[in-house]
Design an enzyme around this catalytic site. Structure first.
Site, PDB file in Angstrom:
ATOM      1  N   ARG A  48      12.883  72.473  79.139  1.00  0.00           N
ATOM      2  CA  ARG A  48      14.072  71.905  78.511  1.00  0.00           C
ATOM      3  C   ARG A  48      13.839  70.435  78.160  1.00  0.00           C
ATOM      4  O   ARG A  48      13.185  69.704  78.896  1.00  0.00           O
ATOM      5  CB  ARG A  48      15.268  71.985  79.459  1.00  0.00           C
ATOM      6  CG  ARG A  48      15.623  73.370  79.930  1.00  0.00           C
ATOM      7  CD  ARG A  48      16.263  74.242  78.912  1.00  0.00           C
ATOM      8  NE  ARG A  48      17.439  73.666  78.279  1.00  0.00           N
ATOM      9  CZ  ARG A  48      18.284  74.392  77.521  1.00  0.00           C
ATOM     10  NH1 ARG A  48      18.099  75.684  77.349  1.00  0.00           N
ATOM     11  NH2 ARG A  48      19.303  73.811  76.949  1.00  0.00           N
ATOM     12  N   VAL A  49      14.411  70.038  77.044  1.00  0.00           N
ATOM     13  CA  VAL A  49      14.334  68.633  76.672  1.00  0.00           C
ATOM     14  C   VAL A  49      15.697  67.960  76.838  1.00  0.00           C
ATOM     15  O   VAL A  49      15.862  66.790  76.550  1.00  0.00           O
ATOM     16  CB  VAL A  49      13.836  68.458  75.217  1.00  0.00           C
ATOM     17  CG1 VAL A  49      12.392  68.905  75.107  1.00  0.00           C
ATOM     18  CG2 VAL A  49      14.715  69.219  74.243  1.00  0.00           C
ATOM     19  N   ASP A  50      16.692  68.721  77.295  1.00  0.00           N
ATOM     20  CA  ASP A  50      18.008  68.126  77.529  1.00  0.00           C
ATOM     21  C   ASP A  50      18.246  67.997  79.033  1.00  0.00           C
ATOM     22  O   ASP A  50      17.328  68.156  79.825  1.00  0.00           O
ATOM     23  CB  ASP A  50      19.107  68.982  76.876  1.00  0.00           C
ATOM     24  CG  ASP A  50      19.020  70.447  77.290  1.00  0.00           C
ATOM     25  OD1 ASP A  50      18.218  70.781  78.191  1.00  0.00           O
ATOM     26  OD2 ASP A  50      19.763  71.268  76.725  1.00  0.00           O
ATOM     27  N   ASP A  51      19.471  67.700  79.419  1.00  0.00           N
ATOM     28  CA  ASP A  51      19.738  67.493  80.842  1.00  0.00           C
ATOM     29  C   ASP A  51      20.077  68.802  81.541  1.00  0.00           C
ATOM     30  O   ASP A  51      21.078  68.912  82.248  1.00  0.00           O
ATOM     31  CB  ASP A  51      20.859  66.466  81.029  1.00  0.00           C
ATOM     32  CG  ASP A  51      20.379  65.085  80.630  1.00  0.00           C
ATOM     33  OD1 ASP A  51      19.205  64.775  80.914  1.00  0.00           O
ATOM     34  OD2 ASP A  51      21.156  64.344  80.024  1.00  0.00           O
ATOM     35  N   VAL A  52      19.254  69.778  81.310  1.00  0.00           N
ATOM     36  CA  VAL A  52      19.416  71.064  81.981  1.00  0.00           C
ATOM     37  C   VAL A  52      18.156  71.279  82.789  1.00  0.00           C
ATOM     38  O   VAL A  52      17.058  71.003  82.304  1.00  0.00           O
ATOM     39  CB  VAL A  52      19.592  72.201  80.954  1.00  0.00           C
ATOM     40  CG1 VAL A  52      19.547  73.561  81.623  1.00  0.00           C
ATOM     41  CG2 VAL A  52      20.908  72.038  80.199  1.00  0.00           C
TER      42      VAL A  52
END
Ligand code: WTA
Length: 690
Positions: free
Chosen positions: A558-562
């Site tokens: 993941r590149v997001d805050d997940v």
């Protein structure tokens, strides 16, 4: 065998994007030098495969892109439609700059997915075929249902639901462990056009109540308790608490249908609320075993499934009927090289998307025999999976890298003491599978005989997006290989510009596929903002990806805050908000950190309110708070206390620095001079192992 295809491929023109890369592989340009990277299917396997060669894949893939309407309507015609869809197979707007995002497939087509899973298969002569083998947590406890028996059970539940007033479009929350009653209830909802929302039975009462409040179900379906491994989990207590919480927010639940699971808890010992609680066994068997089907439009909702995002509140991912049906059935058939004689086992729980698409709908639409396992995969010992494989002659085994890594750690002995001769295809899902786990899975579990389908996809995509087709082409350990039919993956840079060739960047998808989600329940704007606005013109997956010189895709996380813990998606913001709900916690910042078995572990930095000392007892309380608010699977692996967190002058927490500290990459902290107070960094490092 492979080289024979290489020869034939030379005749194919190279297409756009990845096709030309695949051509390069097939043409053998890189094969000679990189031979060891490739794991080739055996001739025997390829000869019997549904897609036998790269060439056959290419022909099908090309058609799926050049003529999606023709490609998908040919497949859709194999299902039963009360009425055929209108002129347009697909109607979409995939570009936020041109207006509202809209995805429609087979609109105007009237069908029912449960009918296609059951009645259609029974009419085709599969009535006496086993639909479900059920294996209980305790060895020796098992059961099975044929397609006819499954149909009858589904109809009884459907009739009951109708009787208590559940109508087309109404939501039903299902909070059940892996009993046969779980897929039965899903299919019963689908049969009457109700929208099921399965909540994984590992979620806490607070998470459950959040979902109840969001979708306001007519009924909640659960069981009194379940035994998982040697632990008893009192599900009904959790449901009771969730219903109480929901009532305080003005959402009341009049009916709670409770399956009695005497193995875990006796009826007399179950807490009961007269008038609201109803025993499944007291009502369901009294209902008729036939139930007329509620015919629905292809675009009518089938289910809601909540998933974590990068901001606080979980999102209700909405899937509709027709496109999802066609897509899950087709992906199942090709990615697992499904044959009617297969016995298929997916270890995922129906509480996640994998259990929706590849325990229930995909396999049953194909008339497959599905194994449903109630228990823990290493109970009573690490050999249980292979014991089950031998017992039922499982031929397709689909699981998550986290389980592979954990069994790998327990040693080969537990595997090799079982025959596993029935296995022919293996599958992996949930997170990138590291090459060493891939090789162990391939060599030890599959005796170097079974191709591995490493399927990349998401709750949002409904079905597989990038996946090997076993037998069709050589694999590379750790790569999800190439897109499924109809899927156009693109890799973009941070400006949203598509990059070609060998590259890495953000993984997006160009134009829709039938199984795509249509909206976030009650929040179409968030749907557009999260998925379609970051890179206009594309669906943004939230994953990073690289493409190698041969065109193979490698997912990088993941590149997001997940974060992805044991294949479960958890938003860092969710964990943070649980932590700060503790009265002594002032601030929390959560990052993912590499974990040997779980893939990623949860690492929480916290500061406390003034004057409160940090202690072991408080650490335990904080972990417990997260377990209670989200579920045990979201419990932080590490709590890192500090007097202050690194922030910019505008007050933003610098997660980049926290990630480096969490993974102890202290020489890679980068520039810390922009921090409001750079000294907190040293403080944090000193306290790292306190
Ligand atoms: C990750 C699960 C690498 C990815 C089906 C994605 C994977 C998220 C793979 C979706 C794979 C899933 N290789 N990463 N084969 N499969 N992922 O919604 O980060 O629970 O975005 O769906 O899991 O998780 P979800």
């Amino acid at each position: 065998h492979f080289l024979r295809h290489v020869e034939s491929m030379k005749l194919l023109p190279s297409g756009a994007g990845h096709i030309s890369h695949l051509n390069a592989v097939i043409l053998g340009e890189s094969l000679a030098t990189e031979e060891n990277d490739f794991v080739l299917p055996s001739n025997d396997f390829a000869d019997q495969a549904n897609v036998k060669s790269p060439q056959q894949y290419m022909e099908m893939y090309k058609r799926s892109i050049e003529d999606p309407a023709g490609f998908w309507s040919d497949i859709a015609s194999e299902f039963y439609w009360k009425q055929k869809w209108g002129d347009k197979v697909c109607d979409e707007n995939f570009d936020v700059r041109k207006g509202k995002i809209k995805i429609e497939w087979f609109k105007g087509g009237i069908t029912n997915i449960a009918y296609n899973c059951l009645d259609r298969n029974i009419e085709a002569g599969l009535g006496d075929k086993i639909a479900i083998y059920w294996e209980g947590n305790e060895p020796g406890l098992d059961g099975s249902l044929t397609y006819t028996q499954l149909h009858d059970r589904v109809c009884q539940v459907a009739n009951y639901l109708k009787d208590i007033g559940v109508k087309k479009g109404d939501a039903v929350i299902i909070y059940l462990p892996m009993l046969m009653e779980l897929p039965i209830t899903m299919l019963a909802c689908a049969r009457i056009g109700a929208v099921h929302s399965v909540v994984f039975a590992g979620f806490s009462s607070e998470s459950l109540s959040q979902r109840i409040i969001d979708c306001k179900p007519k009924v909640v379906i659960t069981c009194n308790a379940v035994k998982r491994g040697s632990k008893i989990i009192y599900l009904k207590d959790i449901v009771d608490a969730a219903i109480n919480d929901s009532a305080q927010s003005g959402v009341s639940i009049d009916v709670s249908l409770v399956y009695e699971n005497p193995v875990a808890l006796k009826r007399v010992d179950t807490k009961w609320k007269e008038g609201r609680d109803i025993w499944w066994q007291d009502v369901i068997p009294q209902y008729p075993t036939t139930c007329p089907v509620e015919w629905v439009d292809a675009e009518d909702p089938l289910f809601l499934l909540y998933t974590s995002g990068s901001t606080g509140k979980p999102k209700g991912v909405l899937h509709t009927t027709g496109g999802y049906m066609v897509y899950t059935a087709t992906t199942f058939k090709y990615a697992f090289d499904y044959k009617p004689s297969d016995v298929y086992w997916c270890t995922a729980d129906c509480g996640w998307i994998t259990g929706h698409s590849y325990v229930t709908y995909g396999p049953m639409l194909n008339g497959a025999t599905v194994l449903v396992y109630e228990g823990a995969p290493n109970y009573p010992d690490a050999g249980r999976c292979w014991d089950i494989v031998d017992k039922y002659k499982v031929s397709i085994f689909y699981t998550a890298p986290t389980l592979v890594r954990s069994l790998m750690r327990d040693g080969d002995e537990y595997v090799t003491r079982y025959s596993r001769k029935s296995l022919r295809v293996l599958g992996s899902v949930g997170e990138p599978i590291n090459p060493s786990a891939w090789r162990w899975f391939y060599n030890i579990v599959g005796d170097s005989r079974c191709p591995i389908s490493d399927t990349w996809w998401q709750t949002e995509t409904g079905g597989f997006m990038i996946t090997p087709l076993p037998g069709a082409w050589p694999q590379k350990p750790g790569s999800a290989t190439f897109p499924f039919f109809g899927v156009q993956p693109v890799i973009v840079d941070e400006k949203g510009v598509e990059i070609e060739g060998e590259c890495s960047g953000y993984l997006c998808v160009k134009s829709s596929w039938p199984g795509a989600f249509r909206t976030l329940y009650g929040d179409h704007e968030r749907y557009e903002t999260t998925y379609f606005k970051p890179f206009a013109g594309y669906y943004f997956s939230g994953d990073g990806c690289s493409r190698d010189k041969d065109g193979y895709h490698w997912l990088t996380g993941r590149v997001d805050d997940v974060i992805n813990v044991s294949g479960h998606r958890i938003g860092t913001a969710e964990v943070e908000s649980a932590l700060v709900s503790h009265p002594k916690c002032a601030e929390a910042a959560v990052v993912g950190v590499e974990h040997e078995v779980k893939g990623q572990g949860i690492y929480a930095f916290i500061t406390l309110v003034d004057g409160v000392p940090y202690s072991e007892e408080l650490r335990k309380e904080l972990v417990l708070t997260v377990r209670k608010q989200i579920g045990a699977f979201a419990a932080p692996d590490k709590i890192h206390w500090a007097p202050g967190l690194p922030k910019t002058r505008s007050g933003k927490i610098m997660r980049r620095i926290l990630r480096k500290i969490a993974s102890r990459q202290l020489d890679e902290l980068g520039d810390i001079s922009t921090l409001a107070d750079p000294s907190v960094v040293n403080q944090l490092i000193e306290l790292a192992d306190a």
